[in-house]
Design an enzyme around this catalytic site. Structure first.
Site, PDB file in Angstrom:
ATOM      1  N   ASP A  64       0.858  -1.189   0.000  1.00 55.37           N
ATOM      2  CA  ASP A  64       0.000   0.000   0.000  1.00 55.37           C
ATOM      3  C   ASP A  64       0.890   1.233   0.000  1.00 55.37           C
ATOM      4  OD1 ASP A  64      -2.043  -1.787   0.185  1.00 55.37           O
ATOM      5  OD2 ASP A  64      -2.850  -1.056   2.081  1.00 55.37           O
ATOM      6  N   HIS A 213       3.939  -1.866   3.820  1.00 54.42           N
ATOM      7  CA  HIS A 213       3.969  -0.478   3.392  1.00 54.42           C
ATOM      8  C   HIS A 213       5.373  -0.194   2.862  1.00 54.42           C
ATOM      9  CE1 HIS A 213       0.310  -0.403   5.825  1.00 54.42           C
ATOM     10  NE2 HIS A 213      -0.036   0.643   5.084  1.00 54.42           N
TER      11      HIS A 213
END
Length: 246
Positions: A64, A213
């Site tokens: 993400d 992430h």
């Protein structure tokens, strides 16, 4: 007496209304039971979303990315070096600010996927507002990259409702959740590489959809080691097309 009864009835109605509103949305979660054990995940109708793959030694890397701070490029380079691909769920700002990186992500065989335009909690949006968020990201991706996003969607922060996921499905997307992650999102509180490796390797399981992430300095540092260790343990890395049986 009637006024008192009326007051308490109003309180009960308001409380019930608040409870219903609070329950209209859910947050995705997983609870690790240890290495090799597939976690129990929230139940969803299959067409609305998946968070885990088949019970085979296959892993799915997903990232993400809301912005680039130098670490995303390092992650992309590591994937290239290890000959592994993943799926990047990106925002409007990420595409606009990093056209060359987005091109590199795709040219390496990775997927560039829809994470909405501005990262809202989708459970607070009307179907029309959610469609606008998704379409806005599509438009930017088409303009900058020459092609729209790949047909996979991740709800910001894992917040979802059945109504929202039905809207996502109607717009032609598969919603992808996860079954393995660690607390990597706070760039001001990055853990040591040893800590992160322990968290990931102690939770790995067949069919794991891994959420990372890529802005995390720790993730950028350990990704190559993690991939090599998983390969040594007999795992392979699959794509979201495989996850969805396409």
């Amino acid at each position: 007496m009637k006024k008192i009864i009326s007051f308490f009835l109003s309180v009960i109605i308001l409380s019930a209304s608040s409870f219903a509103t609070a329950k209209s949305g859910e947050n995705w979660y997983f609870s690790s039971k240890g290495k090799g054990v597939r976690p129990r995940l929230p139940a969803l109708e299959e067409h609305l979303g998946k968070g885990i793959g088949k019970d085979e030694k296959v892993l799915y890397l997903t990232f993400d990315a809301g912005y680039e701070n130098g670490n995303v490029a390092k992650v992309v380079e590591t994937l290239r070096e290890e000959k592994v691909t993943g799926a990047f769920f990106v925002l409007k700002h990420f595409i606009e600010a990093n056209p060359e990186l987005c091109q590199a992500i795709r040219s390496d065989g990775n997927l560039l996927c829809n994470h909405t335009a501005s990262h809202p909690n989708i459970t607070t949006l009307s179907p029309e507002a959610l469609e606008k968020e998704i379409k806005e990201l599509e438009t930017v991706c088409e303009t900058v990259c020459g092609k729209g996003p790949d047909p996979y969607f991740r709800p910001p922060e894992g917040a979802y409702s059945k109504e929202a996921l039905e809207t996502v499905f109607r717009l032609g997307y598969h919603t992808v959740f996860w079954s393995l992650a660690w607390a990597d999102w706070d760039n001001n509180n990055q853990k040591s590489p040893e800590y992160a490796m322990e968290k990931l390797t102690s939770r790995v399981h067949n069919g794991a959809v891994i959420l990372l992430h890529p802005t995390s300095a720790t993730n950028a540092a350990i990704l190559g080691d993690f991939i090599r260790q998983m390969k040594a343990e007999g795992y392979r890395f699959g794509s979201l097309e495989e996850l969805w049986g396409e």
